[in-house]
Design an enzyme around this catalytic site. Sequence first.
Site, PDB file in Angstrom:
ATOM      1  CG  ASN A 152      -0.355  17.807 -41.588  1.00 40.96           C
ATOM      2  OD1 ASN A 152      -1.107  18.089 -40.653  1.00 40.96           O
ATOM      3  ND2 ASN A 152      -0.786  17.493 -42.785  1.00 40.96           N
ATOM      4  N   PRO A 230      -7.613   5.477 -38.930  1.00 40.30           N
ATOM      5  CG  PRO A 230      -5.825   3.968 -38.903  1.00 40.30           C
ATOM      6  CD  PRO A 230      -6.304   5.224 -39.563  1.00 40.30           C
ATOM      7  CD  GLU A 249     -11.535  18.164 -42.924  1.00 40.14           C
ATOM      8  OE1 GLU A 249     -10.968  17.521 -43.830  1.00 40.14           O
ATOM      9  OE2 GLU A 249     -12.505  18.904 -43.137  1.00 40.14           O
ATOM     10  CB  CYS A 283      -4.547  15.155 -45.260  1.00 39.55           C
ATOM     11  SG  CYS A 283      -5.048  16.877 -45.422  1.00 39.55           S
ATOM     12  CD  GLU A 457     -11.318  21.479 -40.476  1.00 34.72           C
ATOM     13  OE1 GLU A 457     -10.245  21.297 -41.082  1.00 34.72           O
ATOM     14  OE2 GLU A 457     -11.391  21.594 -39.234  1.00 34.72           O
TER      15      GLU A 457
END
Length: 483
Positions: A152, A230, A249, A283, A457
């Site tokens: 993304n 996952p 992340e 996210c 991060e």
Amino acid sequence: MQTQPRASHFIAGAYVEDESGEAFASVYPATGEAIARLHAATPAIVEQALAAADAARAEWRAMTGVERGRILRRAADIIRERNRDLSLLETMDTGKPLQETLVADAASGADALEYFGSVAAGLKGEHVQLGADFAYAIREPLGLCVGIGAWNYPIQIACWKAAPALACGNTMVFKPSETTPLTALKLAEILTEAGLPEGVFNVVQGFGEVGAALVEDPRVAKVSLTGSVPTGRKVYASAAAGMKHVTMELGGKSPIVIFDDADLEDAVAGAINGNFYSSGQICSNGTRLFVQSGIYDAFVARLAERLKSAVIGDPMDESTNFGPMVSEQQREIALRYVEKGVIEGAQLVIGGSALDQPGFYMCPAIFADVTDEMTIAREEIFGPVASVLKFETEEEAIARANATEFGLAAGVFTRDLARGHRVAAAFEAGTCWINTYNLTPIEMPFGGVKASGVGRENAAAAIEHYSQLKAVYVGMGPVEAPF
Ligand code: NDP
């Protein structure tokens, strides 16, 4: 524009190809056409990249922070000079509107290189006086780091990982998602042009098995993954077997709690930024909109009204503010969730269908009357589907907002200052916003709790995750012994 890279991989300062690797294409999501053809890394390419990064460690860590930082800051300048070309390439690779990529992708990557380029010179350990004796702690790099990215924010993710890793004196092998393989190669080119010694930053392409091979290698000291929960579980387990450091992340299903006293337009704008930017493929999106009963109807009506003015279309047209999804597969996943929402009894207020035209377009969707147990309120959709849920009290909103395995982000809209801070403190989330949403400046730590991740991060916090302290005790007097 030239979208075909000179070769699939970038190792030891040069493009490298191995055509025996599995072929795959990068597809322009607005048309479905292939814009580049590449090959996944073979075991030989993976070995070449790891060996190059391992061999580069000694020279890179021996340089001073000022020298390392200068190279990173030079790379930031080059990225800014070429921002338009990099943004065009990112738009071709991801389908995100140029309006977004011009300000949010390479630009954020340049911020990371500039920030950590500046931090590099000031890296230091500790000194502890122990009477006449003393101890000091040397801040050391971890060694060879592996970065694995999602599709993304391809160049942003590559920079958010490379910048702190390299600033601390580590080397890196980075694997982008095979869906968006192009701009990480440009980053490697630019870093080389900025003076990075060969082998310090390498890019290999491939699918999950290439990532897995990198993570398993005993030369690797640290793994930083941006991806789904996952995948995170698999990568974390594999890294644990080798006792490696990790930054994870991962995904989220973040809440935004909107109280009756909130500024309605601000709350609606926050919900738009937190659900529909990058076609909902973010996210940290606040996909569970908890709205207090007094403002609920007005909020749903205004959100739907403003959504009607979204300009959906050609991502290269700078007036477009809502582009296609990254792939047919990702669109299918989102459309299936819309179907599930309808079947489970949520009210589809607007959108939710595919656009009948080439490319992977779907209309952004809002569901009202969503309840906590519905699938669309529990699972990460990673598409433009917002769920609005009604609540009555602050206590109830906090409990419901936290009732999820995820903990990436959370937001609250209220004019009551004390309540804003109280609710932010109560959220089980790594990154929170009060009266805004989804702003991630490089100066602020970013990351999740619970299943959404480990480590942080950006900001000074990232330094802790790319370096370690070696303690040295210095005895100044006679050595005492019991016998
Ligand atoms: P995936 O988890 O499917 O993939 C992430 C990366 O891991 C890809 O490069 C993938 O390769 C690689 N990979 C897959 N399996 C393995 C394995 N066994 N070992 C090592 N590497 C592996 O995520 P997506 O690319 O679909 O990205 C979407 C997800 O990323 C969402 O859940 C989203 O929330 C999360 N995300 C999190 C962010 C954060 O900062 N917290 C930011 C952006 C996204 P390949 O693609 O070839 O399978």
